[in-house]
Design an enzyme around this catalytic site. Structure first.
Site, short mmCIF file in Angstrom:
data_model
loop_
_atom_site.label_atom_id
_atom_site.label_comp_id
_atom_site.label_asym_id
_atom_site.label_seq_id
_atom_site.Cartn_x
_atom_site.Cartn_y
_atom_site.Cartn_z
N PRO A 1 -1.55 -4.07 4.01
CA PRO A 1 -1.07 -4.10 2.62
C PRO A 1 -1.10 -5.53 2.06
CG PRO A 1 0.75 -3.69 4.16
CD PRO A 1 -0.52 -3.65 4.96
N GLU A 2 -1.50 -5.65 0.79
CA GLU A 2 -1.51 -6.95 0.11
C GLU A 2 -0.48 -6.90 -1.03
OE1 GLU A 2 -5.60 -8.20 -0.66
OE2 GLU A 2 -6.28 -7.03 1.05
#
Ligand SMILES: [Zn+2]
Length: 311
Positions: A2-3
């Site tokens: 996840p960013e």
């Protein structure tokens, strides 16, 4: 992994579901996911039943009063307790590669996909990759799932937050007023031989941009990922700088990109993956010009780009 848009999507999901809830139990099924204190959490760590028990003892009885985020770190703020017991605490959550946080209301049987793949099976929570379960006084649950087990939940006293090294080292958020085109160029000048993709992915330069969004930002800026910093001029830097909020805001609006195993707090998927221009599209055709998407290896990561649209 996840960013920023994915972690912010999770933060918003948690804000809607767990604020005001009182923790009545914490079931730690895999102690190595848990740590206590500000020290850096290594990717290689041992299971400690003592730490898990202490984590539970410290967290139980507290109310959740806020959920914030710094770069890719979630910060769950717990209330203080009456004198004599532990004061204000924060649970730092880093999802790393495959961490998920899924909320279920009282009595709700929540079934989520293990992976966001077409043929992935749905399993009712808790499943074999559920490592920590928070139980709240209203009967609801928050599940922490993690296949690769690199993520962590770290309980830190608020007074020790300033000693958490990752938090101190993160560069500005993309929407921080400190993140200016001048700052961006000044930082770039210190590492002239580095590729622009690796530069964008450095959390000390700007927070929260990883493999997906560096590719997408560079597509919209019309710059190839392998270009070294010293080859870029003011117009190039300005184009990249402008593409940062454009891409991140678009991704956030779509609830993030569900690649690998990112899911929102309610178990649903993010939709930005459907509009990716280059990331994950190697060998496919560019949506704008029809050219075949190419890839390039940069410091252990792979960048995807359109050889026609990007110079
Ligand atoms: Zn193209």
């Amino acid at each position: 992994m996840p960013e920023l848009p994915e972690v912010e999507t999770i933060r918003r999901g948690l804000e809607k579901t767990i604020i005001g809830k009182k923790i009545v139990d914490v079931e730690v099924r895999l102690p190595k996911i848990i740590s206590i204190g500000p020290a850096v959490v290594s990717n290689i760590r041992k299971n400690s039943a003592v730490t898990a028990k202490k984590f539970r003892t410290l967290a139980v009885g507290h109310k959740i009063i806020g959920v914030s985020r710094r770069a890719k770190m979630l910060m769950i703020d717990l209330s203080g307790l009456p004198a004599g017991r532990q004061g204000p605490l924060t649970i730092l959550v880093h999802l790393k590669m495959t961490g998920q946080m899924i909320f279920a209301k009282k009595g709700e049987k929540k079934a989520v996909k293990i992976f966001n793949a077409l043929n992935s099976r749905r399993e009712t929570l808790p499943h074999q990759y559920t490592h920590v379960i928070f139980k709240f006084s209203d009967g609801s649950h928050l599940y922490y799932n993690d296949i690769r087990q690199f993520g962590y939940l770290r309980l830190v006293r608020d007074q020790d937050l300033e000693h958490v090294r990752e938090l101190a080292e993160y560069g500005p958020e993309p929407d921080d007023k400190k993140f200016t085109v001048q700052y961006f160029m000044d930082k770039a000048m210190t590492r002239p031989k580095l590729s622009i993709k690796q530069f964008l992915m450095d959390p000390k330069i700007v927070a929260g941009i990883g493999n997906i969004y560096s590719d997408e930002i560079l597509y919209w800026a019309k710059i190839r990922p392998a270009r070294v910093l010293r080859s870029l001029d003011l117009a190039d830097f300005s184009a990249i700088y402008r593409a940062v909020p454009k891409v991140l805001k678009g991704a956030l609006k779509a609830g993030g990109s569900s690649v690998g195993d990112f899911f929102r707090v309610d178990g649903s998927e993010g939709h930005y993956g459907r509009v990716h221009m280059v990331y994950g599209r190697y060998g496919e055709n560019c949506r704008v010009c029809g050219e075949e998407i190419m890839r390039v290896k940069l410091g252990g990561r792979t960048g995807s780009y359109c050889p026609h649209c990007q110079k």
